[in-house]
Enzyme design. Structure first.
Site, PDB file in Angstrom:
ATOM      1  N   TYR A 170      51.209  44.124  46.907  1.00 19.89           N
ATOM      2  CA  TYR A 170      51.382  42.986  46.013  1.00 19.89           C
ATOM      3  C   TYR A 170      52.788  42.470  46.286  1.00 19.89           C
ATOM      4  O   TYR A 170      53.781  43.105  45.900  1.00 19.89           O
ATOM      5  CB  TYR A 170      51.257  43.405  44.550  1.00 19.89           C
ATOM      6  N   THR A 196      47.174  41.792  49.650  1.00 21.44           N
ATOM      7  CA  THR A 196      46.078  41.362  48.776  1.00 21.44           C
ATOM      8  C   THR A 196      46.277  39.901  48.403  1.00 21.44           C
ATOM      9  O   THR A 196      47.346  39.520  47.908  1.00 21.44           O
ATOM     10  CB  THR A 196      46.022  42.234  47.518  1.00 21.44           C
ATOM     11  N   ARG A 210      38.249  44.469  24.892  1.00 24.51           N
ATOM     12  CA  ARG A 210      37.426  45.101  23.852  1.00 24.51           C
ATOM     13  C   ARG A 210      37.679  46.603  23.794  1.00 24.51           C
ATOM     14  O   ARG A 210      37.729  47.199  22.710  1.00 24.51           O
ATOM     15  CB  ARG A 210      35.950  44.829  24.123  1.00 24.51           C
TER      16      ARG A 210
END
Length: 402
Positions: A170, A196, A210
């Site tokens: 990254y 990436t 959630r």
């Protein structure tokens, strides 16, 4: 035979005589008992069973981090489901008494075309984290790709692996930090840097959100200062000035950026996150040594395009000039075979290694590797393909069952 005689003959089954035949328990299931709990990795029958074991082992938020996709998670599901859209043409009259699944990639011969793709923050799944995964890769002579935001830096992971690992990159939006990450990986002996390109600032991970909402633990137990900012906490950034970094994935990766990175990287350079022929051809034209067909396991984008469906056009665009790798949705040895037939050089697994690690640590990762390799050898025999080179496009056809 009368109905009374039939019921009399089934009297030994736990079914009341007054019940109809439609309600009777079949002899094939009458005496089944729940299986004993799985207590060791070698008791697991297939890779998918590790997912349930990981769910049981992990806090909700940590499992949610593994499981989440983007938006409705449909790309996550599509990645795996799309493999069923291809069928394997089995061939006979071939000597398959010896099967060789070895693959030479980037100057190294591996015993399998399967590799462990980059999975971040593995200490969230098991205290050993990436060290446990690296040790599993060592015992199985497996190629291991390390995430930039791993919970362990490249040097101890390389030591645990006992051999160089590939460094996923990254690059951040600060070129000085990019240089520092690349130089550190190269000093550690990494033979390949994997840029990436499919991560953009901001993403909608509803499943993770959630899961975090139902997790009753205090977040600071895992995250210093309640922060999920891995740029300031991931060990690979230690010693680097990250004060100007605003994102680990810059939104301005252009052909000029590829040229600049190509000039910086002295080892092999691969690009991960390519899903179209046009982008693959562009990457090769700008000097990359390999292309990885990946959509980040469906975590970053909801395009509904499975990587196995993207593979043929990427392989065609590359035309054999550089290796084409693939990850996303691989759960069976037959999935690996289909990807090889459609043009992949090597096939990565992400979530399955995390499931295995969460369930049993190093031995869980080893079991995932063993299952996939065993299944690959089995289908190679059935397909009449004693070597990877003998697996061709003619070995798969589009399924008529959708």
């Amino acid at each position: 035979m009368t109905r009374r005689a039939v019921l009399g003959g089934l009297a030994i089954l736990p079914v009341a005589a007054s019940r109809s035949l439609a309600d009777a328990v079949s002899p094939s299931t009458a005496f089944l008992r729940p299986p004993p709990p799985v207590t060791a990795a070698d008791q697991v029958l297939n890779v998918m069973e590790f997912e349930a074991l990981a769910r049981e082992a992990l806090p909700p938020a940590h499992f949610g981090y593994i499981a989440t996709g983007a938006d409705d998670d449909r790309t996550v599901a599509r990645n795996h489901d799309a493999f069923s859209h291809y069928e394997i043409r089995a061939h006979r009259f071939v000597d398959v008494s010896r099967i060789d699944a070895s693959r030479r990639l980037m100057g190294t011969t591996w015993p399998t075309p399967i590799y462990l793709s980059a999975v971040s923050s593995q200490r969230a799944f098991h205290p050993d984290g990436e060290l446990g995964t690296a040790r599993a890769a060592r015992t199985r002579s497996m190629l291991f790709m390390l995430s930039t935001v791993a919970s362990t830096a490249v040097e101890p992971v390389t030591e645990a692996r006992g051999a160089p690992v590939w460094q996923q990159l990254y690059p951040t939006d600060d070129w000085t930090v990019t240089e520092g990450l690349v130089r550190r990986a190269e000093r550690a002996g990494c033979p390949a840097i994997v840029l990436t390109v499919d991560t953009m600032p901001g993403r909608n991970n509803e499943t993770l959100t959630r899961a975090m909402r139902v997790d009753t633990r205090t977040c600071t137990d895992c995250h210093i200062n309640n922060s999920h900012d891995r740029i300031h906490t991931a060990p690979m950034f230690t010693g680097l000035d990250v004060s100007r970094v605003t994102t680990h994935a810059p939104p301005n990766i252009t052909p000029a950026y590829l040229d600049r990175l190509r000039a910086l990287v002295s080892v092999k350079l691969l690009v991960k996150g390519v899903v179209t022929g046009e982008d693959a051809a562009l990457a090769v034209a700008h000097g990359v040594d390999g292309v990885i067909v990946s959509n980040h396991g469906g975590r970053n984008e909801e395009t509904l395009r499975a990587t196995i469906d993207c593979l043929p056009e990427v392989a065609a665009a590359v035309g054999g000039r550089v290796p084409v790798l693939l990850d996303g949705g691989v759960r069976r040895g037959t999935d690996v075979f289909k990807a090889l037939a459609l043009g992949a050089t090597a096939i990565g697994v992400g979530r399955p290694q995390a499931w295995g690690l969460a369930a049993f640590g190093q031995s869980g990762v080893e079991a995932v590797i063993d299952i996939l390799n065993r299944e690959l050898l089995q289908i190679m025999r059935q397909a009449g393909t004693p070597t990877l080179a003998s697996i061709t496009r003619e070995h798969v056809v589009a399924s008529t069952w959708r």
